[in-house]
Design an enzyme around this catalytic site. Structure first.
Site, short mmCIF file in Angstrom:
data_model
loop_
_atom_site.label_atom_id
_atom_site.label_comp_id
_atom_site.label_asym_id
_atom_site.label_seq_id
_atom_site.Cartn_x
_atom_site.Cartn_y
_atom_site.Cartn_z
N HIS A 120 7.11 -1.09 13.09
CA HIS A 120 6.86 -0.15 11.60
C HIS A 120 5.86 1.10 11.92
O HIS A 120 5.23 1.49 11.02
CB HIS A 120 6.60 -1.07 10.35
CG HIS A 120 7.61 -2.03 10.23
ND1 HIS A 120 7.24 -3.29 9.49
CD2 HIS A 120 8.94 -2.05 10.43
CE1 HIS A 120 8.39 -3.80 9.29
NE2 HIS A 120 9.53 -3.19 9.86
N CYS A 149 1.57 24.04 14.08
CA CYS A 149 2.56 24.97 13.58
C CYS A 149 2.50 25.18 11.93
O CYS A 149 3.34 25.75 11.54
CB CYS A 149 3.99 24.26 13.79
SG CYS A 149 4.55 22.79 12.97
N THR A 187 4.59 -14.57 9.47
CA THR A 187 5.82 -13.59 8.75
C THR A 187 6.68 -14.50 8.20
O THR A 187 7.22 -15.47 8.46
CB THR A 187 6.71 -12.90 9.99
OG1 THR A 187 7.78 -12.00 9.12
CG2 THR A 187 7.01 -13.59 11.15
P1 NAD Z 1 4.91 -11.30 4.32
O1 NAD Z 1 3.85 -10.82 3.50
O2 NAD Z 1 6.36 -11.32 3.61
O3 NAD Z 1 4.57 -12.80 4.92
C1 NAD Z 1 3.42 -13.09 5.32
C2 NAD Z 1 3.51 -14.52 5.92
O4 NAD Z 1 2.25 -14.99 6.27
C3 NAD Z 1 3.60 -15.62 4.86
O5 NAD Z 1 4.80 -16.36 5.29
C4 NAD Z 1 2.48 -16.41 4.81
O6 NAD Z 1 2.61 -17.90 4.43
C5 NAD Z 1 1.84 -16.08 6.29
N1 NAD Z 1 0.53 -16.25 6.34
C6 NAD Z 1 -0.66 -15.95 5.35
N2 NAD Z 1 -1.73 -16.38 5.83
C7 NAD Z 1 -1.57 -16.67 7.39
C8 NAD Z 1 -2.56 -17.03 8.44
N3 NAD Z 1 -3.87 -17.16 8.14
N4 NAD Z 1 -1.88 -17.46 9.63
C9 NAD Z 1 -0.54 -17.38 9.59
N5 NAD Z 1 0.42 -17.13 8.61
C10 NAD Z 1 -0.16 -16.73 7.59
O7 NAD Z 1 4.80 -10.37 5.81
P2 NAD Z 1 5.84 -9.95 6.72
O8 NAD Z 1 6.71 -10.93 7.07
O9 NAD Z 1 5.15 -9.26 7.83
O10 NAD Z 1 6.53 -8.70 6.19
C11 NAD Z 1 6.22 -8.03 4.98
C12 NAD Z 1 6.27 -6.52 5.52
O11 NAD Z 1 4.85 -5.85 4.96
C13 NAD Z 1 6.42 -6.08 6.87
O12 NAD Z 1 7.50 -5.12 6.98
C14 NAD Z 1 5.20 -5.54 7.27
O13 NAD Z 1 5.41 -4.43 8.05
C15 NAD Z 1 4.56 -5.05 5.92
N6 NAD Z 1 2.98 -5.43 5.91
C16 NAD Z 1 2.23 -4.78 6.94
C17 NAD Z 1 0.85 -5.16 6.79
C18 NAD Z 1 -0.08 -4.61 7.88
O14 NAD Z 1 -0.20 -3.90 8.60
N7 NAD Z 1 -1.34 -5.67 7.98
C19 NAD Z 1 0.33 -5.90 5.79
C20 NAD Z 1 1.05 -6.09 4.26
C21 NAD Z 1 2.56 -5.78 4.62
ZN ZN Z 2 4.31 20.94 14.03
#
Ligand code: NAD
Ligand code: ZN
Length: 245
Positions: A120, A149, A187
Site C-alpha cells: 500500500h 514542476c 492481519t
Molecule cells: P486489521 O486492522 O484488519 O487487522 C489487524 C489484525 O492484527 C487483527 O486480526 C488483530 O487481531 C491483529 N493483532 C492485533 N494486535 C496484534 C499483535 N500484537 N500481534 C499480532 N497480531 C495482532 O489490519 P490489516 O489486516 O492490516 O488490514 C487493514 C488495512 O489497514 C490494511 O489495508 C492496512 O494497509 C491498513 N492499515 C495500516 C496501518 C499501518 O501502516 N500501520 C495501520 C492501520 C491500518
Molecule cells: Zn512534478
C-alpha cells in the site's frame, strides 16, 4: 502464547529455503502505531473522505498533506518491537527472505529489514501526479508540498478508492508462489489481495503459519496457528534472539 495445538512448537527456519513474512496493522499496533478502525483508531477522529482519497486531495491538497504529517509524527514516536527484530535477524541468515506488508509506516525498514514489499505504498514517499517524480521524505514535516514542476505532491500510498500498484502485486504474488514457508502476522486478511495470499502460498506447497491473538477468517487455512502477540510469539517460535529491539 500457545499454538492452537496446545504446545509451543518452534519453527526451524533452517529447514526452509524461501521464507515470506506477511504483516498487517497488528504488527505495528504493538509498537503503538494507531490502527484505522480499532479502539482509538484514526477513522474515529477523522473522516477518510476528507483526508485519505483522491477526491479530498483534489479539493484541498494542503489539508490532506497536513493530515499525513500528523500520521508521520505519530509513527516517529513509535519504535520497532522484538518481533521486528526477529525478522531482521532472519533476513541476515536468509538473505532471500521477503517481507510483504500492508503497513505504510516503514517500521520494518526502521528496524533494519531490507527486502520489504509495501503493498500500500509508504508514508515516507511522495509522488508527483503531473510529472511522475517520486521523492523519499522522512521527517515529521514534508520538505516541500510541491514538485519542481509546480504541482502538489501526493503521498505515495494507496488511499480509499485507489488501485493497487500492479507491478508491486505481481512481485508479491511471484514471491509468495515461490516460498516454502509463509508466516502471516497481525492481519485480519479481509482486505484483497491479502485475503488470497495464504491460499496462493498453499498452492505452491508452502507451510503456512498464522500469528494473531484473535481468530481470523483465514485461520482454518493455516497449517499452524499461534494465538498471541507478534512481539512475544516471534522471538519464542523462531528461536532467534532479537538485536535489542
Ligand atoms: P486489521 O486492522 O484488519 O487487522 C489487524 C489484525 O492484527 C487483527 O486480526 C488483530 O487481531 C491483529 N493483532 C492485533 N494486535 C496484534 C499483535 N500484537 N500481534 C499480532 N497480531 C495482532 O489490519 P490489516 O489486516 O492490516 O488490514 C487493514 C488495512 O489497514 C490494511 O489495508 C492496512 O494497509 C491498513 N492499515 C495500516 C496501518 C499501518 O501502516 N500501520 C495501520 C492501520 C491500518
Ligand atoms: Zn512534478
Amino acid at each position: 502464547m500457545f499454538s492452537i495445538f496446545g504446545i509451543m512448537d518452534t519453527v526451524d527456519i533452517k529447514q526452509f529455503g524461501q521464507i515470506v513474512f506477511f504483516t498487517g496493522a497488528g504488527m505495528s499496533a504493538e509498537s503503538g502505531v494507531p490502527t484505522y478502525r480499532g479502539r482509538g483508531g484514526i477513522w474515529h477522529r477523522y473522516r477518510w473522505e476528507e483526508v485519505a482519497c483522491q477526491k479530498a486531495f483534489d479539493k484541498d491538497p494542503l489539508k490532506v498533506l497536513e493530515f499525513h504529517e500528523l500520521r508521520r509524527q505519530a509513527v516517529l514516536k513509535c519504535k520497532p518491537h522484538r518481533g521486528h527484530g526477529v525478522l531482521v535477524r532472519t533476513e541476515q541468515e536468509h538473505p532471500e527472505m521477503a517481507i510483504i506488508t500492508q503497513n505504510i509506516d516503514g517500521l520494518h525498514q526502521r528496524a533494519g529489514s531490507k527486502n520489504v514489499i509495501e503493498l500500500h505504498g509508504s508514508l515516507w514517499r511522495l509522488r508527483c501526479p503531473e510529472c511522475g517524480m517520486k521523492v523519499e521524505d522522512k521527517g515529521p514535516k514534508y520538505e516541500s508540498y510541491t514538485c519542481r514542476c509546480g504541482a502538489w505532491l501526493r503521498p505515495d500510498i494507496t488511499w480509499f478508492g485507489d488501485y493497487l500498484d500492479e507491478a508491486v502485486i505481481a512481485r508479491a504474488t511471484e514471491t509468495i508462489r515461490a516460498c516454502d514457508l509463509f508466516v502471516s502476522i497481525g492481519t485480519s486478511g479481509v482486505v484483497w489481495p491479502a485475503a488470497g495470499f495464504p491460499e496462493l502460498a498453499r498452492a505452491g506447497g508452502a507451510f503456512c503459519v498464522e500469528v494473531n491473538p484473535e481468530p481470523t477468517e483465514l485461520s482454518a487455512r493455516f497449517d499452524l496457528v499461534y494465538r498471541g502477540k507478534a512481539g512475544e510469539i516471534l522471538p519464542a517460535v523462531f528461536s532467534i534472539s532479537a538485536p535489542g529491539k
